[in-house]
Write a protein that holds these residues in place. Structure first.
Motif, PDB file in Angstrom:
ATOM      1  N   THR A 178       0.557 -13.761  -1.579  1.00 21.72           N
ATOM      2  CA  THR A 178       1.215 -13.595  -0.533  1.00 21.72           C
ATOM      3  C   THR A 178       1.851 -11.725  -1.663  1.00 21.72           C
ATOM      4  OG1 THR A 178       1.245 -15.473   0.745  1.00 21.72           O
ATOM      5  CG2 THR A 178       2.936 -13.009   0.726  1.00 21.72           C
ATOM      6  N   VAL A 179       2.471 -11.029  -0.851  1.00 20.42           N
ATOM      7  CA  VAL A 179       2.561  -9.498  -1.508  1.00 20.42           C
ATOM      8  C   VAL A 179       4.138 -10.094  -1.474  1.00 20.42           C
ATOM      9  CG1 VAL A 179       3.140  -7.788  -2.023  1.00 20.42           C
ATOM     10  CG2 VAL A 179       0.938  -7.955  -1.711  1.00 20.42           C
ATOM     11  N   LEU A 180       4.998 -10.238  -2.243  1.00 16.33           N
ATOM     12  CA  LEU A 180       6.441 -10.276  -2.443  1.00 16.33           C
ATOM     13  C   LEU A 180       6.936  -9.120  -2.155  1.00 16.33           C
ATOM     14  CD1 LEU A 180       9.554 -11.763  -2.637  1.00 16.33           C
ATOM     15  CD2 LEU A 180       8.665 -11.707  -4.512  1.00 16.33           C
ATOM     16  N   ALA A 181       6.527  -7.714  -2.731  1.00 16.14           N
ATOM     17  CA  ALA A 181       6.838  -6.795  -3.003  1.00 16.14           C
ATOM     18  C   ALA A 181       6.025  -5.751  -3.799  1.00 16.14           C
ATOM     19  CB  ALA A 181       8.393  -6.245  -3.791  1.00 16.14           C
ATOM     20  N   TYR A 182       6.293  -3.912  -3.395  1.00 16.81           N
ATOM     21  CA  TYR A 182       5.335  -3.224  -3.730  1.00 16.81           C
ATOM     22  C   TYR A 182       6.118  -1.939  -4.171  1.00 16.81           C
ATOM     23  CZ  TYR A 182       4.890  -0.815   0.612  1.00 16.81           C
ATOM     24  OH  TYR A 182       4.850  -0.834   2.003  1.00 16.81           O
ATOM     25  N   ILE A 183       5.815  -1.001  -5.713  1.00 12.95           N
ATOM     26  CA  ILE A 183       6.395   0.218  -5.897  1.00 12.95           C
ATOM     27  C   ILE A 183       5.216   0.793  -5.883  1.00 12.95           C
ATOM     28  CG2 ILE A 183       8.053   0.825  -7.426  1.00 12.95           C
ATOM     29  CD1 ILE A 183       8.483  -1.275  -8.597  1.00 12.95           C
ATOM     30  N   GLU A 184       5.778   1.816  -4.985  1.00 17.24           N
ATOM     31  CA  GLU A 184       4.708   2.949  -5.017  1.00 17.24           C
ATOM     32  C   GLU A 184       4.880   4.295  -5.953  1.00 17.24           C
ATOM     33  OE1 GLU A 184       4.694   4.341  -1.324  1.00 17.24           O
ATOM     34  OE2 GLU A 184       3.326   2.727  -0.436  1.00 17.24           O
ATOM     35  N   TRP A 185       4.828   4.726  -6.622  1.00 24.20           N
ATOM     36  CA  TRP A 185       4.429   5.624  -8.317  1.00 24.20           C
ATOM     37  C   TRP A 185       4.489   6.640  -7.666  1.00 24.20           C
ATOM     38  CZ3 TRP A 185       8.438   3.083 -11.246  1.00 24.20           C
ATOM     39  CH2 TRP A 185       8.734   2.008 -11.597  1.00 24.20           C
ATOM     40  N   SER A 186       5.090   7.927  -7.812  1.00 27.74           N
ATOM     41  CA  SER A 186       5.063   9.273  -7.826  1.00 27.74           C
ATOM     42  C   SER A 186       6.485  10.123  -7.713  1.00 27.74           C
ATOM     43  CB  SER A 186       5.299   9.692  -5.672  1.00 27.74           C
ATOM     44  OG  SER A 186       6.256   9.521  -6.017  1.00 27.74           O
ATOM     45  N   ASN A 187       6.598  11.537  -7.856  1.00 27.34           N
ATOM     46  CA  ASN A 187       7.743  11.999  -8.196  1.00 27.34           C
ATOM     47  C   ASN A 187       8.343  11.883  -8.196  1.00 27.34           C
ATOM     48  OD1 ASN A 187       5.764  13.872  -9.823  1.00 27.34           O
ATOM     49  ND2 ASN A 187       5.605  15.162  -7.761  1.00 27.34           N
TER      50      ASN A 187
END
Length: 203
Positions: free
Chosen positions: A94-103
């Motif tokens: 299960t995905v607990l959290a996520y971070i999307e990396w961009s500017n």
């Protein structure tokens, strides 16, 4: 990169006299998403839980988080394709959290934090000496303290931090008090720790 300076990755300076502003939080138990963790209750003598973040190659954005029991409870993995992203997954996938990396990186903790710019969740103070955040509707502040980064509740004179983050060359250690865990701050504390120690620009 891991260094001996726990403040460097957070984007702030080390203040000479950090203000400890904390308050006691509700002692009512909030069930953890990590079933293997011990239940913390008032009067048990237990005051904190310790989590160790063991980085894999190349950095903390690919790491294993060990529960206080010594067993792995979260895997952090990152991809570096055209849409780079870091995922926090429990043992069942299960995905607990996520971070999307961009500017302008974005973070989401499903059920706790809707997707938001990291800079709006971990807000760097004008003097670059602290970062504020809101978790479970509680205003909190991260400040450097005694070679650690400490988490306090805003608006209190209670001196003990709710959580501390320390680092050496091989791992990052997150300690959360009974009050923090029972208040449901575990998931947000883990994600904030990784962001602060990621070495990435989060502003």
């Amino acid at each position: 990169m891991f260094t001996n300076n726990p403040y460097a990755q957070g984007g702030w300076y080390n203040p000479e006299n950090p203000m400890s502003i904390n308050t006691r939080v509700s002692a009512s138990y909030v069930p953890s998403v990590f079933g293997s963790l011990p239940v913390l209750e008032s009067g048990t003598g237990e005051r904190s839980l310790t989590f160790q973040l063991i980085p894999n190659k190349p950095d903390i954005l690919n790491s294993s988080i060990m529960a206080p029991t010594g067993n792995p409870c979260i895997q952090i993995t990152s991809n570096y394709n055209s849409a780079p992203c870091t995922y926090f997954r429990k043992c069942d996938g299960t995905v607990l959290a996520y971070i999307e990396w961009s500017n302008r990186p974005m973070v989401c903790i499903p059920g706790i934090l809707e997707k938001v710019y990291v800079s709006r969740w971990l807000v760097l103070s004008p003097d670059r000496r602290s970062r504020t955040m809101v978790a479970r509707d509680r205003p909190l502040i991260w400040v450097p303290k005694d070679n650690q980064i400490a988490l306090f509740a805003i608006g209190s004179t209670f001196q003990e931090p709710l959580a501390t983050v320390s680092k050496n060359k091989t791992l990052v250690t997150l300690k959360l008090t009974t009050e923090a865990v029972n208040a449901g701050l575990l998931e947000a504390g883990i994600v904030a720790t990784v962001l602060l120690q990621s070495g990435r620009n989060i502003d």
